[in-house]
Design an enzyme around this catalytic site. Structure first.
Site, short mmCIF file in Angstrom:
data_model
loop_
_atom_site.label_atom_id
_atom_site.label_comp_id
_atom_site.label_asym_id
_atom_site.label_seq_id
_atom_site.Cartn_x
_atom_site.Cartn_y
_atom_site.Cartn_z
N THR A 211 101.50 28.78 -51.51
CA THR A 211 101.42 30.07 -52.21
C THR A 211 101.03 29.83 -53.66
O THR A 211 100.48 28.78 -54.00
CB THR A 211 102.77 30.82 -52.09
OG1 THR A 211 102.59 32.16 -52.59
CG2 THR A 211 103.88 30.13 -52.85
N ASN A 212 101.28 30.80 -54.53
CA ASN A 212 100.95 30.68 -55.95
C ASN A 212 102.04 31.38 -56.77
O ASN A 212 103.02 31.86 -56.21
CB ASN A 212 99.56 31.26 -56.23
CG ASN A 212 99.45 32.70 -55.72
OD1 ASN A 212 100.11 33.60 -56.23
ND2 ASN A 212 98.62 32.90 -54.70
N ASP A 213 101.83 31.45 -58.06
CA ASP A 213 102.89 31.95 -58.96
C ASP A 213 102.89 33.46 -59.16
O ASP A 213 103.67 33.97 -59.98
CB ASP A 213 102.76 31.28 -60.33
CG ASP A 213 103.18 29.82 -60.29
OD1 ASP A 213 104.08 29.49 -59.51
OD2 ASP A 213 102.60 29.01 -61.04
N SER A 214 102.04 34.20 -58.47
CA SER A 214 101.97 35.64 -58.70
C SER A 214 103.29 36.33 -58.34
O SER A 214 103.84 36.14 -57.26
CB SER A 214 100.84 36.25 -57.88
OG SER A 214 100.84 37.66 -58.03
N ALA A 278 97.14 37.94 -55.76
CA ALA A 278 96.58 36.58 -55.81
C ALA A 278 96.52 36.07 -54.38
O ALA A 278 97.50 35.56 -53.83
CB ALA A 278 97.47 35.69 -56.67
#
Length: 401
Positions: A211-214, A278
């Site tokens: 995943t990502n930091d959004s 994101a």
């Protein structure tokens, strides 16, 4: 939505009266002008001086306290009002308003009020369910008064039940939703808007994912702004960590593929799409059905591209106004311009997420807005709510060109 609106708040006698002080503050923070009237019972719980200090206005308590010779106080307040809010609304005052009884300043002024009346009940659950109270609610609704549902929780009597006054912020959001269809001109009235939010998750195995930091905060801020501009809003959200904006439909998804399916399901009938999520660019080519156990020093995961949702939407759009986001760490302007053209978007909102207090997991943002035939619009660092307002301001200007 409530900016420069004249709100008359009628405070009745109940233990929840103390919450009305914060309600005044919340209305003022929304830009409203607030005047308060209190019943004699309400003054047993909170002093008029408290409301006077918070509202910066004289507090109305006595029908015969005529301070201005050329004005009849209860008629003047009724005529001044854009919206009347009764909070907390006791069973006693509800009964009086429903049946046209005017025996104090509060009920006399409400009888003279032609503006919308918003009723927020708070009382013991047995009083709430009494047939007489139920009949009075029905009469209020028949008279086109809005009655907000009280909350269920721990009551002053020491047990659980329905009848608690909702929190002030919840009341404000409900009031805003109530006022939207009553506004003569809202730029997005009757428009359908879809907004994506959060970072998608691509499964490696049942317990791990990419995943990502959004955080989804930007998308949720955009949703509340679009709602306040009159739109029917749906968020397609890859996060469940944020409170759902009042009056907004939320569809929860996890992966990029689920987000694509959810967006395409809505796409044909919408007017505006904002791809603020994101979305993962890659996913594991194979997802293990069981947890991968630690064995070798190296674990190699083969990745494959996900579908570029913004690209697909841009190359199939018809009436839709399409807004994309570009979160970059370098070459911000050139990457954003290239993305605008290649993906056939109507707008790209770009931000440099390497900067402090900007982008992922922050409450503030700083963006540059790109459109095909206009100079970029720079929005300096501010709350994501304020950034969302600027984004829709530019979008509306572009849509009417």
């Amino acid at each position: 939505m409530l900016k420069n609106k004249n709100i008359a708040l009628y405070v009745c006698g109940g233990i929840a009266s103390y919450k009305a002080v914060d309600l005044v503050r919340q209305f003022i923070k929304q830009g409203a002008n607030v005047k308060v009237a209190m019943t004699a019972s309400a003054m047993e719980f909170v002093t008029p001086l408290t409301f006077q200090i918070v509202s910066k206005h004289h507090i109305y308590t006595d029908t015969f306290d005529e301070r201005e010779e050329d004005k009849v106080s209860h008629i003047h307040l009724a005529d001044w009002t854009d919206l009347a809010v009764i909070a907390p609304a006791t069973a006693n005052v509800i009964a009086k308003v429903a049946n046209g009884i005017a025996d104090d300043f509060v009920t006399t002024t409400l009888l003279a009020t032609t503006a919308p009346i918003f009723v927020v009940p708070a009382m013991n659950s047995h009083m709430l369910e009494n047939p007489a109270t139920v009949r009075n609610f029905a009469t209020l609704r028949l008279d086109k008064r809005f009655v907000m549902e009280p909350e269920t929780g721990f009551l002053a009597e020491g047990y659980e039940g329905k009848g608690r006054l909702p929190e002030p912020l919840t009341i404000v959001e409900s009031v805003k939703q109530f006022m939207i269809p009553r506004q003569a001109e809202l730029p997005l009235k009757n428009k359908r808007v879809v907004i994506t939010a959060g970072g998608t998750k691509e499964r490696i195995d049942p317990v791990r994912y990419i995943t990502n930091d959004s955080s989804g905060k930007m998308g949720y801020s955009l949703a509340s702004v679009a709602r306040d501009l009159g739109a029917q809003v749906t968020i397609i959200s890859a996060t469940s960590q944020l409170p759902e904006p009042f009056g907004v439909t939320v569809v929860y998804v996890s992966s990029a593929l689920e987000m694509l399916d959810a967006v395409l399901k809505e796409y044909a009938l919408v007017d505006i799409v904002v791809m603020a999520a994101a979305v993962s660019d890659y996913r594991p080519k194979k997802q293990a059905s069981k947890k991968i156990k630690k064995s070798e020093e190296l674990l190699i995961i083969e990745l494959e591209k996900t579908t570029d949702i913004l690209y697909q939407l841009g190359h199939t759009k018809q009436q839709q106004f399409l807004i994309g986001f570009a979160a970059e760490t370098n070459n911000l302007e050139s990457y954003a311009q290239e993305k605008l053209m290649r993906k056939k978007a109507n707008m790209i909102v770009a931000n440099d997420v390497s900067k402090p207090n900007v982008g992922f997991n922050q409450d503030t943002n700083e963006v540059i807005i790109f459109t095909p035939n206009s100079e970029p619009v720079k929005v300096s660092i501010r709350s994501k709510q304020k950034v969302a307002e600027e984004i829709f301001k530019v979008a509306i200007e572009q849509m009417i060109k």
